[in-house]
Design a protein around this motif. Structure first.
Motif, PDB file in Angstrom:
ATOM      1  N   ASN A 118      24.134 140.065 116.504  1.00 49.56           N
ATOM      2  CA  ASN A 118      25.409 139.344 116.432  1.00 49.56           C
ATOM      3  C   ASN A 118      25.604 138.431 117.638  1.00 49.56           C
ATOM      4  O   ASN A 118      26.030 137.276 117.506  1.00 49.56           O
ATOM      5  CB  ASN A 118      26.563 140.346 116.339  1.00 49.56           C
ATOM      6  N   TRP A 119      25.292 138.971 118.826  1.00 44.29           N
ATOM      7  CA  TRP A 119      25.421 138.137 120.020  1.00 44.29           C
ATOM      8  C   TRP A 119      24.467 136.947 119.989  1.00 44.29           C
ATOM      9  O   TRP A 119      24.814 135.849 120.440  1.00 44.29           O
ATOM     10  CB  TRP A 119      25.148 138.979 121.275  1.00 44.29           C
ATOM     11  N   LYS A 120      23.286 137.113 119.463  1.00 49.07           N
ATOM     12  CA  LYS A 120      22.332 136.014 119.370  1.00 49.07           C
ATOM     13  C   LYS A 120      22.837 134.923 118.437  1.00 49.07           C
ATOM     14  O   LYS A 120      22.698 133.726 118.709  1.00 49.07           O
ATOM     15  CB  LYS A 120      20.977 136.537 118.891  1.00 49.07           C
ATOM     16  N   GLN A 121      23.440 135.337 117.326  1.00 49.34           N
ATOM     17  CA  GLN A 121      24.004 134.353 116.406  1.00 49.34           C
ATOM     18  C   GLN A 121      25.131 133.561 117.064  1.00 49.34           C
ATOM     19  O   GLN A 121      25.249 132.340 116.890  1.00 49.34           O
ATOM     20  CB  GLN A 121      24.516 135.055 115.143  1.00 49.34           C
ATOM     21  N   ILE A 122      25.958 134.255 117.825  1.00 49.04           N
ATOM     22  CA  ILE A 122      27.051 133.578 118.539  1.00 49.04           C
ATOM     23  C   ILE A 122      26.496 132.561 119.544  1.00 49.04           C
ATOM     24  O   ILE A 122      26.961 131.420 119.648  1.00 49.04           O
ATOM     25  CB  ILE A 122      27.948 134.609 119.242  1.00 49.04           C
ATOM     26  N   LEU A 123      25.453 132.989 120.292  1.00 49.86           N
ATOM     27  CA  LEU A 123      24.847 132.082 121.267  1.00 49.86           C
ATOM     28  C   LEU A 123      24.199 130.876 120.587  1.00 49.86           C
ATOM     29  O   LEU A 123      24.273 129.744 121.082  1.00 49.86           O
ATOM     30  CB  LEU A 123      23.815 132.834 122.106  1.00 49.86           C
ATOM     31  N   ASP A 124      23.540 131.095 119.453  1.00 47.59           N
ATOM     32  CA  ASP A 124      22.929 129.982 118.722  1.00 47.59           C
ATOM     33  C   ASP A 124      23.989 128.974 118.278  1.00 47.59           C
ATOM     34  O   ASP A 124      23.791 127.751 118.365  1.00 47.59           O
ATOM     35  CB  ASP A 124      22.161 130.501 117.507  1.00 47.59           C
ATOM     36  N   THR A 125      25.128 129.495 117.785  1.00 46.07           N
ATOM     37  CA  THR A 125      26.212 128.598 117.363  1.00 46.07           C
ATOM     38  C   THR A 125      26.745 127.794 118.542  1.00 46.07           C
ATOM     39  O   THR A 125      26.990 126.583 118.432  1.00 46.07           O
ATOM     40  CB  THR A 125      27.350 129.410 116.722  1.00 46.07           C
ATOM     41  N   GLN A 126      26.892 128.445 119.688  1.00 44.36           N
ATOM     42  CA  GLN A 126      27.365 127.735 120.871  1.00 44.36           C
ATOM     43  C   GLN A 126      26.368 126.693 121.340  1.00 44.36           C
ATOM     44  O   GLN A 126      26.754 125.613 121.794  1.00 44.36           O
ATOM     45  CB  GLN A 126      27.655 128.752 121.982  1.00 44.36           C
ATOM     46  N   GLN A 127      25.076 127.000 121.225  1.00 44.38           N
ATOM     47  CA  GLN A 127      24.052 126.023 121.591  1.00 44.38           C
ATOM     48  C   GLN A 127      24.119 124.799 120.684  1.00 44.38           C
ATOM     49  O   GLN A 127      23.989 123.654 121.131  1.00 44.38           O
ATOM     50  CB  GLN A 127      22.658 126.668 121.505  1.00 44.38           C
ATOM     51  N   GLN A 128      24.312 125.022 119.379  1.00 42.55           N
ATOM     52  CA  GLN A 128      24.434 123.899 118.449  1.00 42.55           C
ATOM     53  C   GLN A 128      25.662 123.048 118.768  1.00 42.55           C
ATOM     54  O   GLN A 128      25.605 121.810 118.750  1.00 42.55           O
ATOM     55  CB  GLN A 128      24.510 124.427 117.018  1.00 42.55           C
ATOM     56  N   ASP A 129      26.780 123.720 119.065  1.00 42.41           N
ATOM     57  CA  ASP A 129      27.996 122.991 119.429  1.00 42.41           C
ATOM     58  C   ASP A 129      27.789 122.180 120.706  1.00 42.41           C
ATOM     59  O   ASP A 129      28.224 121.014 120.810  1.00 42.41           O
ATOM     60  CB  ASP A 129      29.174 123.951 119.605  1.00 42.41           C
ATOM     61  N   LEU A 130      27.109 122.785 121.668  1.00 43.18           N
ATOM     62  CA  LEU A 130      26.830 122.090 122.916  1.00 43.18           C
ATOM     63  C   LEU A 130      25.927 120.879 122.686  1.00 43.18           C
ATOM     64  O   LEU A 130      26.136 119.804 123.272  1.00 43.18           O
ATOM     65  CB  LEU A 130      26.185 123.059 123.913  1.00 43.18           C
ATOM     66  N   GLY A 131      24.929 121.038 121.825  1.00 37.59           N
ATOM     67  CA  GLY A 131      24.053 119.909 121.508  1.00 37.59           C
ATOM     68  C   GLY A 131      24.806 118.779 120.832  1.00 37.59           C
ATOM     69  O   GLY A 131      24.570 117.586 121.110  1.00 37.59           O
ATOM     70  N   LEU A 132      25.736 119.131 119.934  1.00 38.47           N
ATOM     71  CA  LEU A 132      26.530 118.113 119.259  1.00 38.47           C
ATOM     72  C   LEU A 132      27.417 117.360 120.257  1.00 38.47           C
ATOM     73  O   LEU A 132      27.525 116.132 120.207  1.00 38.47           O
ATOM     74  CB  LEU A 132      27.377 118.767 118.169  1.00 38.47           C
ATOM     75  N   VAL A 133      28.036 118.114 121.165  1.00 36.45           N
ATOM     76  CA  VAL A 133      28.879 117.476 122.183  1.00 36.45           C
ATOM     77  C   VAL A 133      28.043 116.571 123.081  1.00 36.45           C
ATOM     78  O   VAL A 133      28.448 115.456 123.426  1.00 36.45           O
ATOM     79  CB  VAL A 133      29.595 118.561 123.021  1.00 36.45           C
ATOM     80  N   ARG A 134      26.819 117.029 123.447  1.00 35.18           N
ATOM     81  CA  ARG A 134      25.945 116.214 124.285  1.00 35.18           C
ATOM     82  C   ARG A 134      25.548 114.914 123.576  1.00 35.18           C
ATOM     83  O   ARG A 134      25.530 113.833 124.174  1.00 35.18           O
ATOM     84  CB  ARG A 134      24.704 117.015 124.659  1.00 35.18           C
ATOM     85  N   GLN A 135      25.261 115.001 122.263  1.00 33.72           N
ATOM     86  CA  GLN A 135      24.885 113.811 121.499  1.00 33.72           C
ATOM     87  C   GLN A 135      26.059 112.834 121.386  1.00 33.72           C
ATOM     88  O   GLN A 135      25.894 111.624 121.530  1.00 33.72           O
ATOM     89  CB  GLN A 135      24.406 114.224 120.107  1.00 33.72           C
ATOM     90  N   GLN A 136      27.251 113.391 121.120  1.00 31.52           N
ATOM     91  CA  GLN A 136      28.430 112.530 121.045  1.00 31.52           C
ATOM     92  C   GLN A 136      28.702 111.848 122.383  1.00 31.52           C
ATOM     93  O   GLN A 136      29.047 110.653 122.426  1.00 31.52           O
ATOM     94  CB  GLN A 136      29.636 113.361 120.612  1.00 31.52           C
ATOM     95  N   THR A 137      28.526 112.581 123.458  1.00 27.08           N
ATOM     96  CA  THR A 137      28.726 111.997 124.786  1.00 27.08           C
ATOM     97  C   THR A 137      27.724 110.885 125.053  1.00 27.08           C
ATOM     98  O   THR A 137      28.057 109.825 125.596  1.00 27.08           O
ATOM     99  CB  THR A 137      28.612 113.086 125.861  1.00 27.08           C
TER     100      THR A 137
END
Length: 311
Positions: free
Chosen positions: A61-80
């Motif tokens: 469960n924690w790994k899934q949460i971290l993966d989701t946060q990594q994807q969100d971070l990547g999206l924010v980095r791309q938008q930036t």
């Protein structure tokens, strides 16, 4: 060892006697009972909170949460990055616009023959102001990309204001120069009569001539000697078909004895524009143009304006 037990009503008491071993055993039983109760409570809590246990499911469960946060971070980095690329493109466009404005300003300044330094497009606009406090200075010590774009936009606004002022100055100077009376009222012709006292061609007596005459070929162009507004375009006694042009500052010119008028009242004419065709209308002995210059309603010697250099 004695143990005294008192009932609720305090009416009766009982006393028990025992050895030290018996007392120690009793304490041990009490300790074990408390451990059993605490262990049961811990087991119940762990049973109801399995997600917080470091089990394989919890780690998953924690790994899934971290993966989701990594994807969100990547999206924010791309938008930036996309926004940064757009800002850099905007900055490049503003710099190109600034360069073109500077080049245009330099050409206009040179063409207008303005004094050096009056409109200087090669230097950054002069700035100044009192020194601010250390806190404010520290807050603005580092410029962001947005700040750089804002500063460049301000410089462009400054250049555009200079260009607007320069354009108005050149326009006013052009109007003033165009309204400056100078030159001949004909493209082809010759001076046939001067300004001042002369012999009247009809009576043979001495008479005053308020203009100059240029003889030429019938139908040839009569031109305005300066820019102005047509205030008369019709026949008048003695003048025949007449055109009058108001040049401002009290100046007015007359073009008489025309064969045809090419302008109407209210028309704006420029220097050198054909306004009539040469003829012999009115009191005339042949094809020519009678040219007069008036300042504040008083006749002037046209030769003073005919032979002076244009601005």
């Amino acid at each position: 060892m004695k143990i005294i037990v008192v009932n609720q009503g305090h009416s009766r008491t009982r006393t028990y006697s025992g050895s030290g071993k018996w007392a120690g055993g009793l304490c041990c039983c009490a300790f074990l009972l408390s451990m059993a109760i605490g262990g049961g409570a811990m087991y119940a809590w762990l049973t109801n909170n399995q997600e917080q246990m470091l089990t394989s499911d919890g780690v998953k469960n924690w790994k899934q949460i971290l993966d989701t946060q990594q994807q969100d971070l990547g999206l924010v980095r791309q938008q930036t990055q996309n926004q940064l690329d757009a800002l850099m493109l905007r900055l490049s466009e503003l710099q190109g616009r600034m360069t073109r404005l500077d080049a245009l300003g330099e050409r206009l300044t040179s063409k207008a023959k303005l004094d050096d330094g009056e409109f200087n497009f090669n230097e950054v606009p002069a700035l100044g102001g009192p020194q601010e406090f250390a806190e404010a200075e520290a807050a603005y010590s580092k410029l962001s990309l947005i700040d750089a774009i804002d500063q460049l936009a301000d410089q462009i606004d400054n250049r555009e204001e200079q260009l607007d002022l320069l354009d108005n100055l050149i326009a006013n100077r052009t109007l003033h120069d165009d309204a400056f009376l100078a030159g001949l009222p004909v493209r082809q012709g010759w001076l046939s009569s001067r300004y001042g006292r002369r012999t009247d061609p009809f009576t043979g007596k001495a008479a005053w001539h308020n203009g100059v005459d240029f003889a030429g070929k019938r139908g040839s162009d009569i031109i305005s000697v300066a820019a102005g507004v047509v205030v008369w375009s019709d026949t008048r006694s003695g003048y025949g078909l007449l055109v009058e042009v108001n040049h401002g500052n009290g100046y007015l010119t007359r073009y008489a004895h025309n064969d045809e008028s090419l302008v109407r009242v209210g028309d704006i004419v420029t220097r050198g524009q054909a306004i009539a065709k040469m003829g012999s209308s009115g009191r005339s002995t042949g094809p020519h143009v009678h040219f007069e210059v008036l300042k504040n309603g008083k006749p002037q010697d046209p030769s003073r304006y005919i032979y002076r250099a244009s601005k």
